[in-house]
Write a protein that holds these residues in place. Structure first.
Motif, PDB file in Angstrom:
ATOM      1  N   ARG A 138       2.216  -5.976  -0.327  1.00 47.30           N
ATOM      2  CA  ARG A 138       3.357  -5.372   0.350  1.00 47.30           C
ATOM      3  C   ARG A 138       3.122  -3.894   0.665  1.00 47.30           C
ATOM      4  NH1 ARG A 138       8.857  -6.863  -2.087  1.00 47.30           N
ATOM      5  NH2 ARG A 138       8.618  -8.547  -0.627  1.00 47.30           N
ATOM      6  N   HIS A 139       2.369  -3.214  -0.216  1.00 41.55           N
ATOM      7  CA  HIS A 139       2.121  -1.787  -0.030  1.00 41.55           C
ATOM      8  C   HIS A 139       0.627  -1.544   0.182  1.00 41.55           C
ATOM      9  CE1 HIS A 139       6.217  -1.238  -1.331  1.00 41.55           C
ATOM     10  NE2 HIS A 139       5.955  -1.953  -2.408  1.00 41.55           N
ATOM     11  N   LEU A 140       0.322  -0.520   0.940  1.00 45.53           N
ATOM     12  CA  LEU A 140      -1.083  -0.214   1.204  1.00 45.53           C
ATOM     13  C   LEU A 140      -1.684   0.760   0.191  1.00 45.53           C
ATOM     14  CD1 LEU A 140      -1.138   0.030   5.102  1.00 45.53           C
ATOM     15  CD2 LEU A 140      -2.059  -1.771   3.670  1.00 45.53           C
ATOM     16  N   ASP A 141      -0.891   1.256  -0.755  1.00 48.98           N
ATOM     17  CA  ASP A 141      -1.423   2.179  -1.745  1.00 48.98           C
ATOM     18  C   ASP A 141      -2.062   1.418  -2.901  1.00 48.98           C
ATOM     19  OD1 ASP A 141       1.070   1.243  -2.447  1.00 48.98           O
ATOM     20  OD2 ASP A 141       1.649   3.052  -3.533  1.00 48.98           O
ATOM     21  N   ARG A 142      -3.260   0.892  -2.607  1.00 46.81           N
ATOM     22  CA  ARG A 142      -4.030   0.134  -3.588  1.00 46.81           C
ATOM     23  C   ARG A 142      -5.366   0.837  -3.771  1.00 46.81           C
ATOM     24  NH1 ARG A 142      -4.138  -4.860  -0.126  1.00 46.81           N
ATOM     25  NH2 ARG A 142      -2.631  -3.876   1.229  1.00 46.81           N
ATOM     26  N   PRO A 143      -5.767   1.105  -5.017  1.00 47.11           N
ATOM     27  CA  PRO A 143      -7.002   1.869  -5.262  1.00 47.11           C
ATOM     28  C   PRO A 143      -8.243   1.254  -4.613  1.00 47.11           C
ATOM     29  CG  PRO A 143      -5.797   1.532  -7.316  1.00 47.11           C
ATOM     30  CD  PRO A 143      -5.078   0.761  -6.253  1.00 47.11           C
ATOM     31  N   GLY A 144      -8.408  -0.058  -4.720  1.00 43.69           N
ATOM     32  CA  GLY A 144      -9.581  -0.701  -4.125  1.00 43.69           C
ATOM     33  C   GLY A 144      -9.590  -0.569  -2.616  1.00 43.69           C
ATOM     34  N   LEU A 145      -8.440  -0.789  -1.986  1.00 38.71           N
ATOM     35  CA  LEU A 145      -8.352  -0.674  -0.529  1.00 38.71           C
ATOM     36  C   LEU A 145      -8.622   0.766  -0.091  1.00 38.71           C
ATOM     37  CD1 LEU A 145      -7.784  -1.901   2.226  1.00 38.71           C
ATOM     38  CD2 LEU A 145      -5.338  -1.480   1.825  1.00 38.71           C
ATOM     39  N   GLU A 146      -8.045   1.720  -0.818  1.00 40.85           N
ATOM     40  CA  GLU A 146      -8.286   3.131  -0.488  1.00 40.85           C
ATOM     41  C   GLU A 146      -9.768   3.472  -0.599  1.00 40.85           C
ATOM     42  OE1 GLU A 146      -5.624   5.542  -2.828  1.00 40.85           O
ATOM     43  OE2 GLU A 146      -3.866   4.503  -2.027  1.00 40.85           O
ATOM     44  N   ARG A 147     -10.426   2.962  -1.646  1.00 47.30           N
ATOM     45  CA  ARG A 147     -11.864   3.196  -1.828  1.00 47.30           C
ATOM     46  C   ARG A 147     -12.652   2.566  -0.678  1.00 47.30           C
ATOM     47  NH1 ARG A 147     -12.132   1.249  -6.556  1.00 47.30           N
ATOM     48  NH2 ARG A 147     -13.470  -0.553  -6.278  1.00 47.30           N
ATOM     49  N   ALA A 148     -12.264   1.339  -0.292  1.00 45.08           N
ATOM     50  CA  ALA A 148     -12.950   0.649   0.808  1.00 45.08           C
ATOM     51  C   ALA A 148     -12.790   1.437   2.112  1.00 45.08           C
ATOM     52  CB  ALA A 148     -12.397  -0.762   0.973  1.00 45.08           C
ATOM     53  N   LEU A 149     -11.575   1.866   2.404  1.00 45.02           N
ATOM     54  CA  LEU A 149     -11.329   2.601   3.652  1.00 45.02           C
ATOM     55  C   LEU A 149     -12.093   3.920   3.690  1.00 45.02           C
ATOM     56  CD1 LEU A 149      -7.502   1.925   4.095  1.00 45.02           C
ATOM     57  CD2 LEU A 149      -9.410   0.826   5.297  1.00 45.02           C
ATOM     58  N   SER A 150     -12.235   4.567   2.534  1.00 45.66           N
ATOM     59  CA  SER A 150     -12.955   5.849   2.506  1.00 45.66           C
ATOM     60  C   SER A 150     -14.464   5.656   2.681  1.00 45.66           C
ATOM     61  CB  SER A 150     -12.664   6.606   1.214  1.00 45.66           C
ATOM     62  OG  SER A 150     -13.254   5.958   0.109  1.00 45.66           O
ATOM     63  N   LYS A 151     -15.000   4.488   2.325  1.00 52.00           N
ATOM     64  CA  LYS A 151     -16.441   4.216   2.452  1.00 52.00           C
ATOM     65  C   LYS A 151     -16.857   3.828   3.870  1.00 52.00           C
ATOM     66  CE  LYS A 151     -17.872   2.807  -2.096  1.00 52.00           C
ATOM     67  NZ  LYS A 151     -19.203   2.395  -2.459  1.00 52.00           N
ATOM     68  N   LEU A 152     -15.917   3.266   4.620  1.00 48.99           N
ATOM     69  CA  LEU A 152     -16.250   2.754   5.954  1.00 48.99           C
ATOM     70  C   LEU A 152     -16.544   3.879   6.939  1.00 48.99           C
ATOM     71  CD1 LEU A 152     -13.561  -0.046   6.071  1.00 48.99           C
ATOM     72  CD2 LEU A 152     -16.034  -0.410   6.088  1.00 48.99           C
ATOM     73  N   LYS A 153     -17.596   3.665   7.735  1.00 50.04           N
ATOM     74  CA  LYS A 153     -17.989   4.642   8.763  1.00 50.04           C
ATOM     75  C   LYS A 153     -18.041   3.941  10.116  1.00 50.04           C
ATOM     76  CE  LYS A 153     -20.877   7.261   5.566  1.00 50.04           C
ATOM     77  NZ  LYS A 153     -20.730   6.455   4.385  1.00 50.04           N
ATOM     78  N   GLU A 154     -18.137   4.711  11.159  1.00 50.49           N
ATOM     79  CA  GLU A 154     -18.208   4.160  12.520  1.00 50.49           C
ATOM     80  C   GLU A 154     -19.323   3.110  12.602  1.00 50.49           C
ATOM     81  OE1 GLU A 154     -18.609   5.617  17.155  1.00 50.49           O
ATOM     82  OE2 GLU A 154     -18.428   7.103  15.560  1.00 50.49           O
ATOM     83  N   GLY A 155     -18.979   1.971  13.188  1.00 52.57           N
ATOM     84  CA  GLY A 155     -19.936   0.877  13.339  1.00 52.57           C
ATOM     85  C   GLY A 155     -19.883  -0.131  12.202  1.00 52.57           C
ATOM     86  N   ASP A 156     -19.225   0.227  11.072  1.00 53.74           N
ATOM     87  CA  ASP A 156     -19.089  -0.690   9.935  1.00 53.74           C
ATOM     88  C   ASP A 156     -18.025  -1.742  10.236  1.00 53.74           C
ATOM     89  OD1 ASP A 156     -20.956   0.792   8.555  1.00 53.74           O
ATOM     90  OD2 ASP A 156     -19.505   1.785   7.235  1.00 53.74           O
TER      91      ASP A 156
END
Length: 187
Positions: free
Chosen positions: A39-57
């Motif tokens: 229901r909420h996007l404030d999830r530690p794993g998701l936040e970590r995943a989003l911070s790791k992603l770069k253009e083209g990933d």
């Protein structure tokens, strides 16, 4: 890089099925969240995943609802990924935003999922209203019986401290006062 993200809502659930599917789809790295609602996007794993992603990933999920349950949140997140040049793929719905048709399909599936949740919510509310009309109690059972509420009220009227009476019946002072007030309005 293909980054896989998996999530389960409760600690009792297993993430193995999702992990196996993501690995079979060729993800380079896996990040998970356990016991967290979509229901909420404030999830530690998701936040970590989003911070790791770069253009083209590519962000890869097993099913769309593993990423989020709200249409608005899903659309915003996938739009944000697109602006950063990051692709999104959902295995079960066969959505891949690398193509225009994948983007269209994502929006259609998200809208249908939101519609389904709305229908479920409407049916639940209708069922609760019907049960209430038939005299069924909705919600948690009362903490005390009517007799216990009367006894507690008498004890307080006879000078007992409300905190002591509440402790005797293993309820909070607030709950006891609420039950006493309700009992007084019914009498």
């Amino acid at each position: 890089m293909i980054l896989g993200y998996a999530r389960v809502s409760t600690e009792d659930q297993k993430v193995d099925l999702q992990i196996n599917a993501l690995r079979a789809a060729g993800c380079d790295e896996l990040i998970t969240d356990h016991g967290l609602s979509g229901r909420h996007l404030d999830r530690p794993g998701l936040e970590r995943a989003l911070s790791k992603l770069k253009e083209g990933d590519t962000l890869l999920v097993w099913r769309l609802d593993r990423l989020g349950r709200s249409l608005i949140d899903l659309v915003q997140l996938v739009d944000e990924l697109g602006k950063r040049g990051i692709h999104f793929t959902s295995l079960m719905e066969n959505i891949d935003t690398k193509s225009s048709s994948g983007k269209l399909l994502f929006h259609m599936m998200a809208a249908l999922a939101e519609f389904e949740r709305s229908l479920i919510s409407e049916r639940t509310r209708a069922g609760m209203a019907a049960a209430k009309e038939n005299g069924q109690h909705i919600g948690r059972p009362p903490g005390l019986t009517e007799e216990q509420v009367k006894d507690a009220g008498s004890a307080i009227t006879n000078g007992r401290d409300v905190t002591e009476v509440a402790a005797r019946y293993s309820v909070t002072v607030r709950s006891l006062r609420r039950m006493l007030k309700k009992s007084a309005t019914l009498a």
